[in-house]
Design a protein around this motif. Structure first.
Motif, mmCIF file in Angstrom:
data_model
loop_
_atom_site.group_PDB
_atom_site.id
_atom_site.type_symbol
_atom_site.label_atom_id
_atom_site.label_comp_id
_atom_site.label_asym_id
_atom_site.label_seq_id
_atom_site.Cartn_x
_atom_site.Cartn_y
_atom_site.Cartn_z
ATOM 1 N N SER A 18 0.849 -1.208 0.000
ATOM 2 C CA SER A 18 0.000 0.000 0.000
ATOM 3 C C SER A 18 0.872 1.241 0.000
ATOM 4 N N ARG A 19 0.508 2.203 -0.781
ATOM 5 C CA ARG A 19 1.174 3.506 -0.885
ATOM 6 C C ARG A 19 2.565 3.442 -1.505
ATOM 7 N N GLY A 69 2.939 3.363 -4.641
ATOM 8 C CA GLY A 69 2.851 4.192 -5.844
ATOM 9 C C GLY A 69 2.266 3.474 -7.056
ATOM 10 N N LYS A 70 1.447 2.437 -6.839
ATOM 11 C CA LYS A 70 0.879 1.666 -7.966
ATOM 12 C C LYS A 70 -0.082 2.515 -8.801
ATOM 13 N N ALA A 121 -0.327 5.796 -9.049
ATOM 14 C CA ALA A 121 0.381 6.848 -9.790
ATOM 15 C C ALA A 121 1.126 6.223 -10.973
ATOM 16 N N TRP A 152 -3.307 13.989 -5.475
ATOM 17 C CA TRP A 152 -2.880 12.644 -5.876
ATOM 18 C C TRP A 152 -4.109 11.761 -6.054
ATOM 19 N N PRO A 184 -6.030 5.850 -4.203
ATOM 20 C CA PRO A 184 -5.459 4.541 -4.539
ATOM 21 C C PRO A 184 -6.517 3.454 -4.670
ATOM 22 N N LYS A 199 9.125 7.266 -6.371
ATOM 23 C CA LYS A 199 9.215 8.617 -5.787
ATOM 24 C C LYS A 199 10.644 9.158 -5.797
ATOM 25 N N ASP A 242 11.726 11.428 -7.394
ATOM 26 C CA ASP A 242 11.711 12.894 -7.472
ATOM 27 C C ASP A 242 11.770 13.539 -6.091
ATOM 28 N N ALA A 253 10.294 7.987 -10.960
ATOM 29 C CA ALA A 253 9.171 8.765 -10.417
ATOM 30 C C ALA A 253 8.073 8.686 -11.463
ATOM 31 N N ILE A 282 5.178 10.222 -11.448
ATOM 32 C CA ILE A 282 4.681 11.581 -11.704
ATOM 33 C C ILE A 282 5.632 12.528 -10.974
ATOM 34 N N ALA A 330 7.068 15.443 -9.247
ATOM 35 C CA ALA A 330 6.416 16.563 -8.574
ATOM 36 C C ALA A 330 7.401 17.674 -8.215
ATOM 37 N N LEU A 361 3.500 18.530 0.580
ATOM 38 C CA LEU A 361 2.170 17.904 0.572
ATOM 39 C C LEU A 361 1.354 18.323 1.793
#
Ligand code: GDP
Length: 462
Positions: free
Chosen positions: A28-29, A31-32, A34, A95, A98, A335, A337, A375, A377, A379, A400
Motif C-alpha cells: 500500500s502507498r 505508488g501503484k 500513480a 494525488w 489509490p 518517488k 523525485d 518517479a 509523476i 512533482a 504535501l
C-alpha cells in the motif's frame, strides 16, 4: 483469390499481434496508482509528445499510437484512469485515490515492426498491453500455503515476542484468553475477536511501520469484507486438546484458515498470477527510511518475501499448481523525485541490496531481473543553489502537508544500511510533495518510465 488474400492477411495480422499481461504490484502507498496512471498516459502520448528517449520503439518513431480498449476479463474491475487524471487536473492538483484490490486496464499499442521479416508481411502490428494492478500484500500470503493452522499460530506467537507489537495486541490477546479452545463455536465470539486482530494488523502497520502483515486480506479484504473466512485469529493461548472439530472454536478457526488458503491465497495464484507474463514490483524505500530502522528492516523482510513469490520454480509443488510464466521482473524504487538526481543511482542500489537474496535464486528460475529508481509523476524540479559559497543540488516543489513552495536539499540516500548510531543521531526526513501543476493535454512529467518500458516491453515491439 481476393477472399484468400484477405484471409491470409488477417492470419498474418493475428500472428503479428501480441498480448502481454503486465502485472503491477507493491505494498500500500508504494505508488501503484500513480504508476499505472502515468504509464497509460505516456503510452497515449507516445509517438506524439511524450518524453520516452530510452524506449527505443518511441525514440525510433515506430509507435503509431495507443488507445484504451475494453479488457477481456469482464470479472476484473476496471482501473480508474479517468478519475485519476481528473484528480491530477484539479486546482490545486491532488494525488489520485489509490485502488484497494485488483483492477485492470488494456491498451492497444500500434507500431511499425523493426524486424524485417515481420515488416515485409505487414506494415503495422498491435501489442495489446493488459496492465493489472493488485496489492503486494497478497503476495505476502504465499508462505501460508505450506503452513498448517498450528504452524501459523506458532509463527505469530513468535512475532508477539517483539514488545512493541505485543503492547498493541493487548485488546485481542485478553479477549481471546477467556475463550476455551473446545467451547462451542460461536460467530458472536469469533467475529469481534477477529475484528480486534485485524485492528492490531492496522495498528502495527501505522504505529510500528510494519510491512510484513499477514494474512494480507485482513487489511485489504476487497469484496470479502465481513466474510467468515476472514474471521479467525492465530491460537496463541497455549495447549489445545487433540481432535477438535468445526463445532469448537479452535476447529472452526482452523477450518477458516484452510478456506482462506484455498479460496483466497491459492485462488489468486490460480486465477490471476498464473496468467501474468511480466511483473513490476514498486517499493517506496524513502518512507521506510523516514520511519526508522525497525520499519526499514520490516520492509526488507517484506521485499524478500515478495521476491520468494517468484522463486518457487525449484520447489516443484508451486510450479505444478500454478504454472507461473513470468519471464521479466522489474523492481522499481518509486518517488525518486523526492531526491536530487545525484542520489537516484544510490536509491536503485539500496533497493538492489534489498532484493539481492531472492535475486540470486530467481535468476536460477530463468527470470530476467532488473532494478531502477523512477518517479511515475515528477512533482519537483531539480537545480542547484549556492549555500555559503558552495554550489549544492536542490529540489523545488510544494510540500504535501501545507502546500507551501519550498527549495530544499533532501540529503543523501544510504547505499547500504546505516548503523544504529546513525538512526539514533539523525535519521531521515524526506519531504512528501503535492502533485505537479499539469495541463491535461500534456503528458505527465516522469523520471525513467521509459527505462521501465524498455525493460518490460522492449523485446515485444521488435
Ligand atoms: P498505491 O497505494 O500503491 O496505489 O500508491 P499511490 O499510487 O496511491 O501512491 C501513494 C502516494 O505516494 C501518493 O498519494 C503520493 O503522495 C505518493 N506518490 C506516488 N507516486 C509518486 C511520484 O512519482 N512522485 C511523488 N512525489 N509522489 C508520489
Amino acid at each position: 483469390m481476393r477472399q484468400w488474400r484477405n484471409k491470409a492477411e488477417s492470419w498474418v495480422q493475428r500472428g503479428l499481434d501480441r498480448r502481454l499481461r503486465l502485472a503491477v504490484t507493491g505494498l500500500s502507498r508504494s505508488g501503484k496508482t500513480a504508476f499505472i496512471t502515468s504509464l497509460v498516459n505516456q503510452l497515449e502520448h507516445a509517438g506524439l509528445d511524450a518524453r520516452l528517449p530510452h524506449w527505443l520503439p518511441a525514440a525510433e518513431g515506430r509507435i503509431l499510437g495507443s488507445q484504451r480498449v475494453p479488457g477481456r476479463h469482464h470479472h476484473v474491475p476496471a482501473f480508474g484512469y479517468e478519475a485519476a487524471l481528473s484528480q491530477l487536473a484539479q486546482t490545486p492538483p491532488v494525488w489520485p485515490e489509490p485502488t484497494r484490490g485488483i483492477s485492470e486496464i488494456t491498451l492497444a499499442i500500434r507500431y511499425c515492426p523493426k524486424n524485417r521479416l515481420k515488416r515485409r508481411l505487414q506494415d503495422t502490428a498491435t501489442l495489446y498491453l493488459e496492465l493489472v494492478d493488485y496489492p503486494g500484500e497478497w503476495l505476502l500470503d504465499l508462505p501460508l500455503l505450506s503452513m498448517s493452522y498450528a504452524e501459523w499460530s506458532a509463527q505469530q506467537q513468535e512475532l508477539l515476542q517483539t514488545p512493541a507489537l505485543a503492547r498493541l495486541a493487548h485488546p485481542w490477546l485478553t479477549a481471546g484468553a477467556v475463550i476455551a479452545p473446545d467451547s462451542p463455536a460461536d460467530d458472536a465470539v469469533l467475529a469481534p475477536l477477529a475484528a480486534g486482530y485485524t485492528q492490531w494488523l492496522h495498528d502495527i502497520k501505522r504505529e510500528c511501520g510494519a510491512y510484513l502483515v499477514q494474512p494480507g486480506r485482513f487489511v485489504l479484504p476487497g469484496e470479502y469484507l465481513g466474510a467468515p473466512m476472514l474471521q479467525f485469529v492465530p491460537w496463541v493461548w497455549g495447549a489445545v486438546p487433540a481432535g477438535l472439530g468445526e463445532q469448537h472454536h479452535y476447529g472452526m478457526m482452523e477450518t477458516r484458515f484452510e478456506h482462506y488458503k484455498k479460496h483466497l491465497v491459492a485462488g489468486f495464484y490460480r486465477e490471476h498470477f498464473a496468467g501474468f507474463d511480466r511483473q513490476i514490483v514498486l517499493v517506496d524505500c524513502l518512507s521506510a527510511l523516514n520511519r526508522g530502522t525497525d520499519s526499514f528492516a520490516d520492509l526488507s523482510r517484506a521485499v524478500n518475501a515478495i521476491v520468494q513469490s517468484f522463486d518457487y520454480g525449484k520447489t516443484g509443488w508451486w510450479r505444478r499448481l500454478f504454472a507461473p510464466r513470468i519471464d521479466k521482473l522489474l523492481f522499481a524504487a518509486t518517488k525518486a523525485d523526492h531526491l536530487t538526481p545525484d542520489q537516484h543511482s544510490r536509491l536503485a542500489r539500496l533497493l538492489s541490496g534489498l532484493v539481492r537474496a531472492g535475486h540470486r535464486h530467481a535468476r536460477l528460475a530463468g527470470i530476467d531481473i532488473d532494478t531502477l529508481a523512477l518517479a511515475s509523476i515528477k512533482a519537483t524540479h531539480s537545480g542547484e543553489v549556492i549555500h555559503r559559497g558552495e554550489t549544492i543540488p536542490a529540489l523545488q516543489g510544494r510540500r504535501l502537508d501545507n502546500g507551501e513552495s519550498v527549495t530544499l536539499y533532501p540529503g543523501e540516500v544510504p547505499e547500504n544500511l546505516p548503523d544504529a548510531d546513525f538512526w539514533q543521531q539523525q535519521g531521515f526526513d524526506f519531504t512528501d510533495f503535492s502533485p505537479p501543476v499539469w495541463q491535461p493535454e500534456q503528458p505527465l512529467p516522469h523520471l525513467r518510465l521509459d527505462q521501465a518500458l524498455a525493460f518490460l516491453l522492449g523485446d515485444k515491439l521488435a
